[in-house]
Motif scaffolding. Structure first.
Motif, PDB file in Angstrom:
ATOM      1  N   TYR A  62       0.820  -1.215   0.000  1.00  0.00           N
ATOM      2  CA  TYR A  62       0.000   0.000   0.000  1.00  0.00           C
ATOM      3  C   TYR A  62       0.854   1.265   0.000  1.00  0.00           C
ATOM      4  CZ  TYR A  62      -2.826   3.844   1.742  1.00  0.00           C
ATOM      5  OH  TYR A  62      -3.431   5.078   1.891  1.00  0.00           O
ATOM      6  N   HIS A  63       1.843   1.319   0.869  1.00  0.00           N
ATOM      7  CA  HIS A  63       2.634   2.551   0.988  1.00  0.00           C
ATOM      8  C   HIS A  63       3.490   2.791  -0.254  1.00  0.00           C
ATOM      9  CE1 HIS A  63       1.355   3.238   5.087  1.00  0.00           C
ATOM     10  NE2 HIS A  63       1.592   1.958   5.352  1.00  0.00           N
ATOM     11  N   GLU A  64       3.915   1.700  -0.904  1.00  0.00           N
ATOM     12  CA  GLU A  64       4.674   1.865  -2.151  1.00  0.00           C
ATOM     13  C   GLU A  64       3.794   2.421  -3.256  1.00  0.00           C
ATOM     14  OE1 GLU A  64       7.238  -0.974  -5.187  1.00  0.00           O
ATOM     15  OE2 GLU A  64       7.246  -1.421  -3.040  1.00  0.00           O
ATOM     16  N   TYR A  65       2.575   1.868  -3.387  1.00  0.00           N
ATOM     17  CA  TYR A  65       1.638   2.389  -4.393  1.00  0.00           C
ATOM     18  C   TYR A  65       1.255   3.838  -4.058  1.00  0.00           C
ATOM     19  CZ  TYR A  65       0.710  -2.023  -6.874  1.00  0.00           C
ATOM     20  OH  TYR A  65       0.827  -3.139  -7.654  1.00  0.00           O
ATOM     21  N   TYR A  66       1.006   4.102  -2.790  1.00  0.00           N
ATOM     22  CA  TYR A  66       0.602   5.451  -2.377  1.00  0.00           C
ATOM     23  C   TYR A  66       1.723   6.450  -2.653  1.00  0.00           C
ATOM     24  CZ  TYR A  66      -1.147   9.213   0.598  1.00  0.00           C
ATOM     25  OH  TYR A  66      -1.596  10.430   1.069  1.00  0.00           O
ATOM     26  N   GLY A  67       2.944   6.046  -2.369  1.00  0.00           N
ATOM     27  CA  GLY A  67       4.066   6.957  -2.550  1.00  0.00           C
ATOM     28  C   GLY A  67       4.323   7.333  -3.999  1.00  0.00           C
ATOM     29  N   SER A  68       3.967   6.426  -4.924  1.00  0.00           N
ATOM     30  CA  SER A  68       4.212   6.704  -6.340  1.00  0.00           C
ATOM     31  C   SER A  68       2.987   7.276  -7.050  1.00  0.00           C
ATOM     32  CB  SER A  68       4.644   5.413  -7.044  1.00  0.00           C
ATOM     33  OG  SER A  68       3.619   4.433  -6.978  1.00  0.00           O
ATOM     34  N   ALA A  69       1.877   7.423  -6.324  1.00  0.00           N
ATOM     35  CA  ALA A  69       0.639   7.914  -6.928  1.00  0.00           C
ATOM     36  C   ALA A  69       0.624   9.440  -6.993  1.00  0.00           C
ATOM     37  CB  ALA A  69      -0.566   7.417  -6.131  1.00  0.00           C
ATOM     38  N   GLY A  70      -0.213   9.956  -7.903  1.00  0.00           N
ATOM     39  CA  GLY A  70      -0.415  11.395  -7.991  1.00  0.00           C
ATOM     40  C   GLY A  70      -1.336  11.899  -6.898  1.00  0.00           C
ATOM     41  N   ALA A 117      -4.956  10.472  -7.020  1.00  0.00           N
ATOM     42  CA  ALA A 117      -4.990   9.064  -6.647  1.00  0.00           C
ATOM     43  C   ALA A 117      -4.787   8.893  -5.144  1.00  0.00           C
ATOM     44  CB  ALA A 117      -3.924   8.287  -7.419  1.00  0.00           C
ATOM     45  N   ARG A 118      -3.912   9.682  -4.561  1.00  0.00           N
ATOM     46  CA  ARG A 118      -3.700   9.614  -3.113  1.00  0.00           C
ATOM     47  C   ARG A 118      -4.969  10.002  -2.356  1.00  0.00           C
ATOM     48  NH1 ARG A 118       2.263  11.928  -1.383  1.00  0.00           N
ATOM     49  NH2 ARG A 118       3.504  10.634  -2.797  1.00  0.00           N
ATOM     50  N   PHE A 119      -5.633  11.035  -2.838  1.00  0.00           N
ATOM     51  CA  PHE A 119      -6.889  11.482  -2.217  1.00  0.00           C
ATOM     52  C   PHE A 119      -7.904  10.340  -2.212  1.00  0.00           C
ATOM     53  CE2 PHE A 119     -11.181  13.190  -2.656  1.00  0.00           C
ATOM     54  CZ  PHE A 119     -11.251  14.055  -1.573  1.00  0.00           C
ATOM     55  N   VAL A 120      -8.040   9.665  -3.358  1.00  0.00           N
ATOM     56  CA  VAL A 120      -8.996   8.556  -3.464  1.00  0.00           C
ATOM     57  C   VAL A 120      -8.568   7.382  -2.587  1.00  0.00           C
ATOM     58  CG1 VAL A 120      -9.984   6.859  -5.051  1.00  0.00           C
ATOM     59  CG2 VAL A 120      -9.734   9.243  -5.778  1.00  0.00           C
ATOM     60  N   MET A 121      -7.273   7.066  -2.599  1.00  0.00           N
ATOM     61  CA  MET A 121      -6.782   5.920  -1.815  1.00  0.00           C
ATOM     62  C   MET A 121      -7.019   6.125  -0.319  1.00  0.00           C
ATOM     63  SD  MET A 121      -3.220   5.047  -3.817  1.00  0.00           S
ATOM     64  CE  MET A 121      -2.768   3.635  -2.801  1.00  0.00           C
ATOM     65  N   ARG A 122      -6.774   7.313   0.171  1.00  0.00           N
ATOM     66  CA  ARG A 122      -6.966   7.569   1.603  1.00  0.00           C
ATOM     67  C   ARG A 122      -8.405   7.330   2.030  1.00  0.00           C
ATOM     68  NH1 ARG A 122      -3.589  12.135   0.706  1.00  0.00           N
ATOM     69  NH2 ARG A 122      -5.409  13.492   0.643  1.00  0.00           N
ATOM     70  N   ARG A 123      -9.335   7.586   1.150  1.00  0.00           N
ATOM     71  CA  ARG A 123     -10.746   7.501   1.509  1.00  0.00           C
ATOM     72  C   ARG A 123     -11.375   6.147   1.191  1.00  0.00           C
ATOM     73  NH1 ARG A 123      -8.956  12.158   1.398  1.00  0.00           N
ATOM     74  NH2 ARG A 123      -9.920  13.935   2.452  1.00  0.00           N
ATOM     75  N   THR A 124     -10.790   5.415   0.270  1.00  0.00           N
ATOM     76  CA  THR A 124     -11.430   4.168  -0.125  1.00  0.00           C
ATOM     77  C   THR A 124     -10.756   2.913   0.425  1.00  0.00           C
ATOM     78  OG1 THR A 124     -10.122   4.079  -2.175  1.00  0.00           O
ATOM     79  CG2 THR A 124     -12.276   5.185  -2.268  1.00  0.00           C
ATOM     80  N   MET A 125      -9.454   2.959   0.668  1.00  0.00           N
ATOM     81  CA  MET A 125      -8.749   1.739   1.051  1.00  0.00           C
ATOM     82  C   MET A 125      -9.191   1.149   2.389  1.00  0.00           C
ATOM     83  SD  MET A 125      -6.969   0.203  -1.085  1.00  0.00           S
ATOM     84  CE  MET A 125      -6.458   0.538  -2.768  1.00  0.00           C
ATOM     85  N   PRO A 126      -9.529   1.942   3.406  1.00  0.00           N
ATOM     86  CA  PRO A 126     -10.031   1.307   4.636  1.00  0.00           C
ATOM     87  C   PRO A 126     -11.256   0.424   4.382  1.00  0.00           C
ATOM     88  CG  PRO A 126      -9.420   3.573   5.079  1.00  0.00           C
ATOM     89  CD  PRO A 126      -9.324   3.395   3.582  1.00  0.00           C
ATOM     90  N   GLY A 127     -12.177   0.898   3.559  1.00  0.00           N
ATOM     91  CA  GLY A 127     -13.358   0.097   3.235  1.00  0.00           C
ATOM     92  C   GLY A 127     -13.022  -1.125   2.400  1.00  0.00           C
ATOM     93  N   ILE A 128     -12.084  -0.972   1.469  1.00  0.00           N
ATOM     94  CA  ILE A 128     -11.655  -2.103   0.649  1.00  0.00           C
ATOM     95  C   ILE A 128     -11.020  -3.180   1.527  1.00  0.00           C
ATOM     96  CG2 ILE A 128      -9.947  -2.829  -1.073  1.00  0.00           C
ATOM     97  CD1 ILE A 128     -12.379  -1.628  -2.357  1.00  0.00           C
ATOM     98  N   ARG A 129     -10.198  -2.773   2.487  1.00  0.00           N
ATOM     99  CA  ARG A 129      -9.567  -3.752   3.390  1.00  0.00           C
ATOM    100  C   ARG A 129     -10.621  -4.512   4.195  1.00  0.00           C
ATOM    101  NH1 ARG A 129      -6.113   0.732   4.647  1.00  0.00           N
ATOM    102  NH2 ARG A 129      -4.236   0.651   3.341  1.00  0.00           N
ATOM    103  N   GLN A 130     -11.611  -3.788   4.698  1.00  0.00           N
ATOM    104  CA  GLN A 130     -12.670  -4.446   5.470  1.00  0.00           C
ATOM    105  C   GLN A 130     -13.406  -5.463   4.606  1.00  0.00           C
ATOM    106  OE1 GLN A 130     -15.188  -1.461   7.208  1.00  0.00           O
ATOM    107  NE2 GLN A 130     -13.540  -0.556   8.425  1.00  0.00           N
ATOM    108  N   TRP A 131     -13.757  -5.052   3.379  1.00  0.00           N
ATOM    109  CA  TRP A 131     -14.460  -5.984   2.491  1.00  0.00           C
ATOM    110  C   TRP A 131     -13.568  -7.184   2.158  1.00  0.00           C
ATOM    111  CZ3 TRP A 131     -13.498  -8.105  -2.254  1.00  0.00           C
ATOM    112  CH2 TRP A 131     -14.549  -8.822  -2.838  1.00  0.00           C
ATOM    113  N   ASP A 132     -12.282  -6.957   1.951  1.00  0.00           N
ATOM    114  CA  ASP A 132     -11.361  -8.033   1.587  1.00  0.00           C
ATOM    115  C   ASP A 132     -11.307  -9.093   2.685  1.00  0.00           C
ATOM    116  OD1 ASP A 132      -9.521  -9.185  -0.240  1.00  0.00           O
ATOM    117  OD2 ASP A 132      -7.850  -8.430   0.949  1.00  0.00           O
ATOM    118  N   VAL A 133     -11.247  -8.663   3.933  1.00  0.00           N
ATOM    119  CA  VAL A 133     -11.207  -9.621   5.045  1.00  0.00           C
ATOM    120  C   VAL A 133     -12.555 -10.322   5.187  1.00  0.00           C
ATOM    121  CG1 VAL A 133     -10.958  -9.856   7.547  1.00  0.00           C
ATOM    122  CG2 VAL A 133      -9.389  -8.388   6.272  1.00  0.00           C
TER     123      VAL A 133
END
Length: 367
Positions: A122-130, A133-149
């Motif tokens: 995650y941090h590697e993708y986030y660090g290389s994103a524009g 993309a970072r704005f979207v990742m910060r807001r969507t990834m917590p929900g994606i992780r919950q759904w994934d588990v």
């Protein structure tokens, strides 16, 4: 036993698609359920009549930008009605394991990797994103992780493609996984009659995590010839790094790739990969491998017998490993025999036996 296959997306041929293709041929009555199907690029491998795409197929530009539509994928797979199937076999590195099956159905997930961009990378993708993309990742990834588990709880049995992936399944899903290595075409990749050449070889997509720059810098330092096959977005940066002994060949036909495997001094594998099919293809051609001492390479390379490991992703470590390899003699026949243990036929046998064993156990439970 009626069987369905799910796969994250069918857009371009790759290692995961080779796994799905083996299942597709082993179970000719099966259908493949996927988020997006690009018939122009992969229709010669998978017949359109046996592929069921999700509603995402109708979203404009989804065949090109499907990876940007991660928020749609949970819904895409949950909407598939698989109630007619006894067994569901998921090929997953993203959302395909999240399908909903009936209580009596058997759901087996073959995991190439837990969702990389949500977990360990995650941090590697986030660090290389524009910025967007970072704005979207910060807001969507917590929900994606919950759904994934949560969706991991829908799977009856996990199969990992390496011990490295099995440990990550345990880490993120708290589930045990059996290991079945993916198929390698050892019938096609075979040793040649010519002597080994003087060049090192890399076959890879040109993206930063593949660490091709590390191999270029090591070969620059030692003034060793390096042949690089492949392409991708990192190409211009890599060409800027390359010294006079570095050769870029672009994309080649399989027969040409095989000849480069057969005649290389050794295959370089500096990336941290979940499994890594290319090192096994190189060994099938009788050539040793220099690999990072992490990830899937630990399952495929025997130190001192079929290759050499280096401990860190830095130039000094790789240079030391290359020097060590050049000081040893290598038994091409032994290397080849080792690679044969990863054959297509071995994979077919192991996956069929696994499915049948788990299905027989399920029948005892429900009858």
């Amino acid at each position: 036993m009626k069987l369905a296959i799910t796969h994250d997306w069918l857009t371009v041929p790759g290692g995961a698609e080779k796994v799905v293709k083996r299942w597709y041929d082993l179970y000719p009555e099966s259908s493949v359920y996927t988020s997006v199907f690009d018939e122009s690029k992969i229709g010669h491998i998978f017949e359109k009549k046996r592929v069921v795409p999700s509603f995402m197929q109708k979203v404009p530009f989804s065949k090109k930008y499907y990876t940007k539509m991660l928020n749609l994928m949970p819904r895409a797979f949950e909407e598939f009605d698989l109630s007619a199937y006894d067994v569901v076999l998921s090929s997953s590195s993203s959302c395909s394991k999240g399908v909903i099956t009936t209580p009596d159905a058997l759901h087996i997930a073959y995991v190439h990797s837990p969702m990389r961009y949500a977990w360990d990378l995650y941090h590697e993708y986030y660090g290389s994103a524009g910025a967007l993309a970072r704005f979207v990742m910060r807001r969507t990834m917590p929900g994606i992780r919950q759904w994934d588990v949560i969706s991991s709880m829908r799977v009856d049995h996990f199969i990992a493609n390496s011990n490295f992936v099995a440990r990550r399944i345990k880490k993120y899903y708290r589930r045990d996984a059996d290991v079945i290595f993916p198929p390698v075409n050892t019938e096609f990749y075979t040793p040649g009659s010519d002597e080994a050449g003087d060049y090192y070889l890399i076959i890879s997509r040109f993206v930063p995590y593949k660490k091709i720059d590390l191999a270029i810098q090591a070969c620059n330092t030692l003034k060793r010839r390096l042949v690089i096959i492949g392409g991708g977005p990192d190409e211009s940066r890599l060409r800027d790094l390359a010294g006079p002994t570095i050769e870029f060949k672009g994309a080649l036909e399989d027969e040409d790739v095989r000849e480069y495997y057969r005649c290389c001094r050794a295959f370089l594998f500096p990336a941290l990969e979940d499994f890594g099919i290319t090192p096994v293809e190189a060994q099938a051609c009788g050539r040793p491998v220099i690999a990072l001492r992490k990830g899937g390479a630990l399952d495929t390379v025997i130190e001192g017998k079929t290759g050499v490991f280096f401990p860190r992703q830095d130039v000094e470590s790789l240079v030391t490993a290359m020097t060590e390899l050049e000081s040893q003699e290598w038994d091409s026949s032994f290397i080849r025999r080792h690679a044969e243990g990863f054959s297509n036929e071995r994979f077919d046998r192991e996956i069929q036996e696994y499915i049948q064993q788990k299905w027989n156990a399920r029948l005892k439970e429900i009858n």
